[in-house]
Design a protein around this motif. Structure first.
Motif, PDB file in Angstrom:
ATOM      1  N   GLU A  10      -7.013  -1.648  -2.756  1.00 25.47           N
ATOM      2  CA  GLU A  10      -7.532  -3.022  -2.745  1.00 25.47           C
ATOM      3  C   GLU A  10      -8.274  -3.317  -4.048  1.00 25.47           C
ATOM      4  O   GLU A  10      -8.117  -4.383  -4.636  1.00 25.47           O
ATOM      5  N   ASP A  25       0.822  -1.214   0.000  1.00 28.98           N
ATOM      6  CA  ASP A  25       0.000   0.000   0.000  1.00 28.98           C
ATOM      7  C   ASP A  25       0.858   1.267   0.000  1.00 28.98           C
ATOM      8  O   ASP A  25       0.546   2.234  -0.697  1.00 28.98           O
ATOM      9  N   LYS A  72       0.746   4.058  -3.025  1.00 25.16           N
ATOM     10  CA  LYS A  72       0.466   5.484  -2.750  1.00 25.16           C
ATOM     11  C   LYS A  72       1.594   6.369  -3.289  1.00 25.16           C
ATOM     12  O   LYS A  72       1.342   7.444  -3.845  1.00 25.16           O
ATOM     13  N   SER A 114      -6.576   5.727  -1.967  1.00 26.46           N
ATOM     14  CA  SER A 114      -6.921   5.352  -0.594  1.00 26.46           C
ATOM     15  C   SER A 114      -6.707   3.851  -0.427  1.00 26.46           C
ATOM     16  O   SER A 114      -6.555   3.116  -1.405  1.00 26.46           O
ATOM     17  N   ASP A 115      -6.727   3.388   0.813  1.00 25.44           N
ATOM     18  CA  ASP A 115      -6.560   1.958   1.071  1.00 25.44           C
ATOM     19  C   ASP A 115      -7.627   1.140   0.341  1.00 25.44           C
ATOM     20  O   ASP A 115      -7.324   0.091  -0.235  1.00 25.44           O
TER      21      ASP A 115
END
Length: 124
Positions: free
Chosen positions: A58, A38, A42, A53-54
């Protein structure tokens, strides 16, 4: 065609391709296992002036396998941006390996399949 660029201590493999005013490069980098997917996604998004965003990470992460090892792949090919990134992370016993295609969006888009074929040919 693709040409090998001089390696460095940080980047042991670097390939470059230039067509007219467009250029792209493929790099292979080995880092400490503590590197997190992650965080890197980013950072790559930020390199292109994007954010992730997280939850978005995903949703945009694809499974990818190199040398029978499961990994992750992300594609940042945005029509509004002049550059593109396609990146893969594979963790072996002692290293987090990153294979990345980066460069001018138009040529990068044309070279994605070549990049994926190259990545699949890597043996650890």
């Amino acid at each position: 065609g693709w040409e090998q660029a001089p390696p460095s201590s940080m980047v042991p493999v670097k390939l470059k391709k230039t067509v007219d005013d467009q250029s792209v490069e493929i790099t292979l980098i080995g880092l400490a296992l503590m590197n997190k997917w992650d965080d890197n996604v980013k950072r790559w998004a930020g390199q292109l002036g994007l954010s992730a965003s997280d939850d978005e990470i995903e949703g945009m992460t694809e499974a990818f396998q190199i040398d029978e090892t499961e990994g992750k792949l992300v594609r940042f090919i945005d029509e509004s941006k002049s550059k593109a990134i396609v990146a893969i992370m594979i963790k072996t016993d002692d290293t987090a390996w990153f294979v990345k295609l980066f460069g001018d969006r138009e040529l990068a888009t044309e070279e994605v399949e070549t990049f994926l074929t190259f990545a699949k040919s890597i043996k650890f």
